[in-house]
Design an enzyme around this catalytic site. Sequence first.
Site, PDB file in Angstrom:
ATOM      1  N   ASP A   1      51.421  46.405  21.507  1.00 37.78           N
ATOM      2  CA  ASP A   1      50.967  45.030  21.712  1.00 37.78           C
ATOM      3  C   ASP A   1      52.116  44.038  21.502  1.00 37.78           C
ATOM      4  O   ASP A   1      53.042  44.292  20.729  1.00 37.78           O
ATOM      5  CB  ASP A   1      49.831  44.733  20.718  1.00 37.78           C
ATOM      6  CG  ASP A   1      49.078  43.464  21.088  1.00 37.78           C
ATOM      7  OD1 ASP A   1      49.163  43.029  22.256  1.00 37.78           O
ATOM      8  OD2 ASP A   1      48.409  42.903  20.204  1.00 37.78           O
TER       9      ASP A   1
ATOM     10  N   ASN B   1      41.511  45.651  30.096  1.00 35.40           N
ATOM     11  CA  ASN B   1      42.664  44.975  30.712  1.00 35.40           C
ATOM     12  C   ASN B   1      42.443  44.608  32.188  1.00 35.40           C
ATOM     13  O   ASN B   1      43.180  43.806  32.752  1.00 35.40           O
ATOM     14  CB  ASN B   1      43.936  45.833  30.597  1.00 35.40           C
ATOM     15  CG  ASN B   1      44.507  45.892  29.197  1.00 35.40           C
ATOM     16  OD1 ASN B   1      45.177  46.852  28.818  1.00 35.40           O
ATOM     17  ND2 ASN B   1      44.267  44.860  28.392  1.00 35.40           N
TER      18      ASN B   1
END
Length: 248
Positions: A21, A69
């Site tokens: 991330d 996503n």
Amino acid sequence: MTEADKNPKVNFPKHVAIIMDGNGRWATERGLERKDGHRAGAESIRPVIQRLGDHGVPVVTLFGFSTENWGRPQFEVDAIFRLSGHFIDQYLDELHNSEVRLQHLGQIDALPDWLVNKVEAAVEKTRPNSGMILNLAFNYGARAEIVHAVREVVERNIPTAEITESLFESFLQTTDLPPVDLLIRTGNSRRISNFLLWQVAYAEIYFSKLYWPDFGAEDVDNVLAEYAQTQRTFGLVPETMISSTEAR
Ligand code: FPP
């Protein structure tokens, strides 16, 4: 010879999972586009995998693209797909020569055909390899994986008395892999984000403040050194913590 072979007494994780991330913030802070952050993130993968391999970690799972996503802008989704395809083109031979076995976790069919073909060809080519297993979790969501396993159990009319943890586990995509011992999340957020929910049940979790593009081989050394010091109890009380008076 890996670090694990050289130091058999040191505690090394058998399965390391990574939530990569912080690519977007890394780019934004540099006045770059988010896709540049993902490109830098893709470049971070090789040294990290290499160092985990040097330490003798046998299974690594990378969270490349989650089922959630898909909600990002289409151009960002396309950029992540392109970079992932490029990663395979760029490193497949090297990974293959290093005996790495690539596997895919998640629902592959929803990905664009060209990427499915690339991933499947890489999985096929590296299938006979006997080194590290590198799982690319791509279009992966842990809840979807668990729901899929439930459906399999129901469709097979398995009697309830026979539904054990190990039977359930046999319907997960990770069935042949050890549970996750160590979960690393970069990007200064403390979340699991629907990643390997079943498999992290007893994982040690390491949250790094670094954005993924800044996470490198020396950070792997530090995390593994910290892991080696951790006493894992799996819900039990270690012998050394039970006082002789209490035991009477
Ligand atoms: C999270 O950062 C990162 C991603 C969703 C994509 C990761 C993909 C790659 C590194 C490309 C290559 C992947 C593989 C597996 C070969 P973010 O965008 O959520 O960052 P932010 O939280 O700062 O916005």
